[in-house]
Design an enzyme around this catalytic site. Structure first.
Site, PDB file in Angstrom:
ATOM      1  N   LYS B  76       0.870  -1.180   0.000  1.00 47.87           N
ATOM      2  CA  LYS B  76       0.000   0.000   0.000  1.00 47.87           C
ATOM      3  C   LYS B  76       0.902   1.224   0.000  1.00 47.87           C
ATOM      4  O   LYS B  76       1.931   1.239   0.679  1.00 47.87           O
ATOM      5  CB  LYS B  76      -0.884  -0.036   1.249  1.00 47.87           C
ATOM      6  CG  LYS B  76      -1.900   1.101   1.346  1.00 47.87           C
ATOM      7  CD  LYS B  76      -2.780   0.958   2.591  1.00 47.87           C
ATOM      8  CE  LYS B  76      -3.822   2.050   2.681  1.00 47.87           C
ATOM      9  NZ  LYS B  76      -4.689   1.905   3.877  1.00 47.87           N
ATOM     10  N   SER B 151      -9.647   2.026   3.069  1.00 47.89           N
ATOM     11  CA  SER B 151      -8.772   2.807   2.201  1.00 47.89           C
ATOM     12  C   SER B 151      -7.782   1.944   1.413  1.00 47.89           C
ATOM     13  O   SER B 151      -7.211   2.420   0.435  1.00 47.89           O
ATOM     14  CB  SER B 151      -7.976   3.819   3.031  1.00 47.89           C
ATOM     15  OG  SER B 151      -7.134   3.132   3.954  1.00 47.89           O
ATOM     16  N   SER B 175      -9.902  -0.321   7.204  1.00 44.21           N
ATOM     17  CA  SER B 175      -9.291  -0.125   5.886  1.00 44.21           C
ATOM     18  C   SER B 175      -8.613  -1.347   5.286  1.00 44.21           C
ATOM     19  O   SER B 175      -8.241  -1.318   4.119  1.00 44.21           O
ATOM     20  CB  SER B 175      -8.278   1.028   5.934  1.00 44.21           C
ATOM     21  OG  SER B 175      -8.966   2.252   5.927  1.00 44.21           O
TER      22      SER B 175
END
Lengths: 95, 484, 477
Positions: B76, B151, B175
């Site tokens: 990420k 997210s 997330s």
């Protein structure tokens, strides 16, 4: 809790965020909505409940006082927006 | 090759069926061919990936190497990667080449994993749909018009579309779990303090926790084993031995007590999701678990508490982005305030600005007690609900999200509606507990996630239950159309 | 109307740790700009603070020396504001729960009168970087080497009533932190910085007047001037029917006046909240006891002991205990020469004078305590007169070696050999027959003339008492 445009401007300044004048009403509406939503906490009985800052109630670990970092100025300043002679530059500050 | 799990790929690498170079090339090729539909990657680091694959192959050639040696993964874009852009999904850091690796990146590198790129995400991890990214939204592989969740939406979509076998994510209010659920993959949010936050760009420090995302629970076990550990650079990281997670996943479930919180099955839960979760509970019950209804009485307060604490911490954490030392800087600032205000006004997107303002407001003079202190008190009540529940049960089960993936644009106009998509995941972060999301079926063709919540540091138990469930079901093995 | 000033001081003291309070970067002064600012000090994304154990120990040490309460549980908080020398946009400090509370410090006024100043709190925090304004045209340049240096901020109660008291307090605290070896106290380098809160009220009034804060006055002299200026300014303002505005002011050392600060403090909404990157600091009794064992004899105890053991007066004891190094020096000299009064006089006289003139600290004195001790021994055993000893001291100061070497090389040994002296005396009498005759006729004050002549002939090295005795004998004969 409903926030007006002048409060939004104040908060934006405190947070150093330029907000376009045209966007102020939208921010005021959204922020008011969020604050209205969290307002429900006000009615919860919390007397005698200690605040919880961390999920794990541990204490701070201490680090030995030994130098463990070397000079990386060149690397760090290679990604800096404005430097001169190893110094970071900002617009003139008057004290 | 792209259909194989980490466990299968490791076997192939070990037997010499294929090399890490071949495997990495195949991943890069799929990303090149398919990511234009998804927008899951912000950066693809081909050169570094091939070098790392080469190194992994040499290690394998000498008969050494572990479960992750030579396995491609994606990070990420919230994890700092030395020499590779680390944007956090923001214009603010669009030019930020991190000078150091995050702990998680270091650890996975040391375990021999091969980073192929950095995945798209909501800006500074603030979002539940990946629509707040400066780099544009990510599309759900199961339905191009749907969000992947957020997210960690890029990581979830990349794993679901079989672009990479695994990716890292971070979970502040759901997330990892919510995008895992919406994309039909498995994701683990570890106990707060289990994985070092060093080099993981902070959103809300007392809630943030990094974790793995993969297709199977077994793969998660291999990944978390490498990611967890003590790091003296993070004061909130716990000094505690790391179990051999993968070793215990096959244990029988007899004697296990599973709690179903009645608050997680009430109004707001889509009936289709509710039915699938009940069916999943049935599977676990057939495996020998006892099912018990429990109550987490303060559940409905989790989202409001979160939307005080997270923005408050974020407003302060994001003050460092000021255009002075790195990152975006506005052009030709008139004076210091102009530098700050325009840099931050132009560098941050609308949702980030909104949250910074909420956080600034709730911490400001005269409001602190009513908002922040109150939220911290209720936070304790929420955590104590879980502590009481774990006196009765071993694992708590429920839905990860109230609905399957919603459409792009569906919730962008009302922030509060968006926030409520995390209603079942947020309390776990407030309490600091570990939780797992695994695929439990489909509602109208879109994946649904089952959430398992464990007691502090009970990751082993969660992985065990999740793995046994995946031995009985094949939801996790389904591949979205167009990505076979 | 008679006015009374009310003064409280907030003193920031840099702790003498090797590394920053929350990072492993070095704290050495004077490094090239930004070479001691690591990723943590620069507020880079994702990096985290970890607390320096030594900083905690030093805070505990100070707390013990101030007879204060050491908090078993204290919390680091973020003070949020934007400024270019503050890289994270917040300063990590302590707010609601500081590590030290409720202490006290006694100050001595005019030698023997002492006054107790209450310490409200002392808390740990990180220093900011430095903004350089001079030498740049349109910009300000930022050096973050200092960012993250550990500070302890000591906040006094508003217990001081004059600039003089404020300076006495500041000097006492300065001496204390150096005794404790927790700070070098170097004021030029900013290791010891003072903000003064000042208000005035009419004498007899119990309520406090509106205060102003004068920032960053960093020498004892400037503190006295700044406070006196500010007291006078406020009195004049009030006497003219005006009002004091609560504000932060800067002391302009060139103009000797204070003026309002233009930036930084406008909003003052610091949005303090507990730093979620740091956990509460729990201080175990064992740590406190361990630190207590390292406490040196403190200035007040040392001063009392000097008066009792050495028979020194209050004033001399205060001067000699002003710094630990000075006190140690004095004690070493005394041990060597076994005469505390003589040692005290020389340390406060010749030695301090020479140090002042050369601008040196006691630790840099070219004459060691042992060298001075030997010199004083030579006075006591009549090898040297006091006057010649001063010459020897000067020679030692200039690097000519120890007292005995100087005496030997310069031939300064006092003449105590009777026969040699007798010969000189006879020569002197023979050379001045008229005066000898007058003396014998009863003009006894001429003895002084003869003594002078003998000392001249011996270049001052004759033992004066012996010369007297021999002269009387010879002239009387």
């Amino acid at each position: 809790m409903s926030l007006g445009p002048s409060q939004v401007r104040e908060i934006a300044h405190l947070a150093r965020l330029a907000v376009d004048g045209n966007d102020i009403p939208a921010y005021a509406e959204n922020l008011s909505r969020i604050l209205d939503f969290v307002e429900q906490l006000g009615s919860v009985a919390t007397e005698g409940t200690a605040p919880l800052a961390h999920p794990l109630e541990m204490s701070q670990r201490l680090r030995a006082d030994a130098v463990g970092e070397e000079d990386q100025r060149e690397l760090f300043q290679s990604i800096a927006p404005a430097t001169q002679d190893g110094l970071y530059l900002v617009p003139k500050v008057i004290e | 090759m792209h259909k194989k799990t980490i466990a299968q790929l490791a076997a192939g690498l070990r037997s010499g069926e294929f090399s890490s170079i071949e495997l990495t090339r195949a991943c890069l090729e799929r990303i090149r061919r398919l990511d234009s539909k998804l927008n899951a990657f912000i950066t693809v680091s081909e050169e570094q990936a091939l070098a790392a694959a080469q190194a992994a192959d040499s290690i394998r050639a000498t008969g050494r190497g572990g479960a992750l040696t030579g396995i491609p993964i994606a990070h990420k874009d919230i994890f700092c990667t030395r020499g590779v852009k680390t944007s956090c999904g923001s214009r603010m850091l669009d030019n930020f080449i991190a000078p150091y690796d995050a702990y998680v990146v270091e650890r996975l590198k040391a375990a021999g994993a091969v980073m192929v790129g950095k995945t798209n995400m909501d800006e500074f991890a603030m979002g539940s749909s990946n629509e707040t990214s400066f780099f544009g939204p990510v599309h759900n592989p199961w339905a191009g018009t749907a969000v992947p969740g957020g997210s960690s939406g890029g990581s979830a979509a990349a794993v679901a579309a079989r672009l990479v076998p695994a990716a890292t994510g971070t979970d502040t209010g759901g997330s990892i779990r919510q995008p895992a659920a919406l994309c039909g993959i498995s994701g683990l949010k570890p106990t707060y303090g289990r994985v070092s936050r060093y080099g993981m760009i902070a959103f809300a420090s007392s809630l943030d926790q990094g974790g793995p995302m993969a297709r199977t629970v077994e793969d998660l076990a291999w990944l978390i084993e490498a990611m967890a550990g003590f790091d003296p650079r993070d004061s909130t990281c716990v000094e505690r031995p790391v179990p051999r997670y993968a070793a215990g996943i096959d244990a029988p479930l007899t004697g296990l007590t599973v709690g179903l919180p009645k608050e997680y099955f009430g109004a707001g839960l889509s009936p289709a999701v509710g039915d699938l979760i009940q069916a999943a509970v049935g599977v676990v019950q057939r495996l020998g678990a006892q099912i018990k209804e429990i109550s987490l009485p303060n559940s409905q307060l989790a989202v409001p508490v979160y939307y005080v604490i997270a923005p408050a911490e974020a407003s302060s954490n994001l003050s460092r982005y000021d255009g002075v030392r790195y990152g975006y800087r506005c052009s030709e600032p008139r004076d210091l305030d102009d530098l700050y205000e325009r840099t931050r006004g132009e560098g941050f997107g609308a949702e980030v600005k909104r949250r910074i303002m909420v956080g600034t407001y709730v911490l400001s003079a005269g409001y602190y007690d009513a908002y922040y202190l109150k939220a911290q008190q209720v936070r304790r009540m929420i955590r104590d609900d879980f502590i009481r529940a774990f006196e009765e049960v071993d694992v708590i089960m429920g839905p990860t999200a109230p609905t399957a993936a919603f459409d792009l644009g569906e919730k962008t106009s009302d922030p509060v509606q968006m926030y409520l998509s995390d209603i079942y995941t947020i309390a776990v972060n407030l309490a600091g507990l570990p939780a797992l999301s695994i695929p439990a079926g489909f509602a109208e063709g879109r994946p649904v996630g089952l959430q398992l919540i464990g007691d502090f540091f009970a990751e082993e138990r969660l992985l065990n239950v999740g793995h046994r469930y995946q031995q009985e079901t094949d939801w996790h093995a389904r591949i979205p159309r167009g990505y076979e | 109307m008679d006015w009374e000033a009310v003064i409280g001081l907030e003193i920031h003291i840099q702790l003498a740790t090797k590394t920053k309070i929350f990072s492993g970067a070095a704290t050495a002064y004077g490094a090239a700009p930004n070479t001691q600012a690591c990723a943590i000090d620069l507020g880079m994304p994702g990096v985290l603070p970890v607390l320096n154990e030594q900083a905690v120990r030093m805070a505990v040490k100070l707390g013990l020396a101030l007879d204060a309460t050491i908090a078993p549980h204290s919390v680091f908080a973020r003070k949020n504001y934007f400024y270019p020398d503050l890289p994270k946009g917040y300063q990590i400090s302590q707010y609601e729960l500081p590590v030290v509370t409720d202490g006290e410090l006694n100050i001595e006024l005019d030698g023997s009168v002492s006054k107790r100043i209450r310490i409200i709190r002392a808390h740990l925090e990180e220093d900011a970087g430095k903004s350089l304004h001079e030498g740049f045209e349109q910009v300000t340049a930022i050096d973050l080497n200092r960012a993250g240096t550990p500070l302890i901020e000591v906040v006094s109660a508003p217990d001081m009533r004059s600039a003089k008291e404020a300076v006495a307090y500041m000097k006492k605290l300065h001496s204390l932190v150096r005794y404790l070896e927790i700070s070098d106290g170097n004021m030029q380098e900013g290791s010891f910085r003072c903000d003064a809160n000042i208000s005035v009220r009419s004498l007899g009034e119990s309520r406090l007047g509106t205060r102003t804060e004068v920032k960053n006055v960093n020498s004892f002299r400037f503190v006295e001037r700044a406070i006196n200026y500010e007291i006078q300014r406020q009195i004049e303002l009030l006497e003219d029917g005006g009002e004091v505005v609560q504000e932060t002011r800067l002391f302009d050392t060139g103009r000797n006046e204070t003026r309002p600060m233009r930036t930084k403090e406008e909003a003052n909404d610091y949005r303090y909240f507990p730093d979620p990157d740091l956990l509460p600091l729990e201080i175990e009794p064992a740590l406190i006891e361990g630190v207590r064992k390292t406490l040196p004899e403190l200035p007040d105890a040392k001063r009392a002991r000097f008066m009792l053991n050495y028979g020194l007066d209050a004033y001399d004891s205060t001067v000699l205990t002003a710094s630990r190094a000075l006190a140690d020096y004095f004690e070493a000299v005394t041990a060597q020469c076994d005469d505390a009064k003589l040692a005290g006089n020389w340390v406060m006289g010749e030695l301090s004078g020479a140090l002042n003139k050369a601008g040196l600290d006691i630790t840099e004195a070219p004459v060691s305590s042992e060298m001075l001790g030997v010199l004083l021994q030579r006075i006591k055993d009549n090898t040297l007169s006091g006057k010649i000893a001063k010459e020897v001291f000067e020679a030692m100061w200039n690097g000519e070696g120890g007292a005995d070497t100087v005496i030997e090389q310069r031939g300064l040994k006092q003449l105590t050999d009777c026969s040699a002296l007798e010969a000189i005396i006879e020569e002197v009498i023979a050379a001045n027959p008229n005066q000898a005759q007058q003396y014998r006729a009863g003009k006894e004050k001429l003895l002084g003339f003869f003594v002078g002549q003998v000392m001249k002939a011996t270049k001052g090295q004759a033992h004066p008492q012996l010369v007297n005795e021999l002269l009387q004998k010879k002239l009387g004969a």
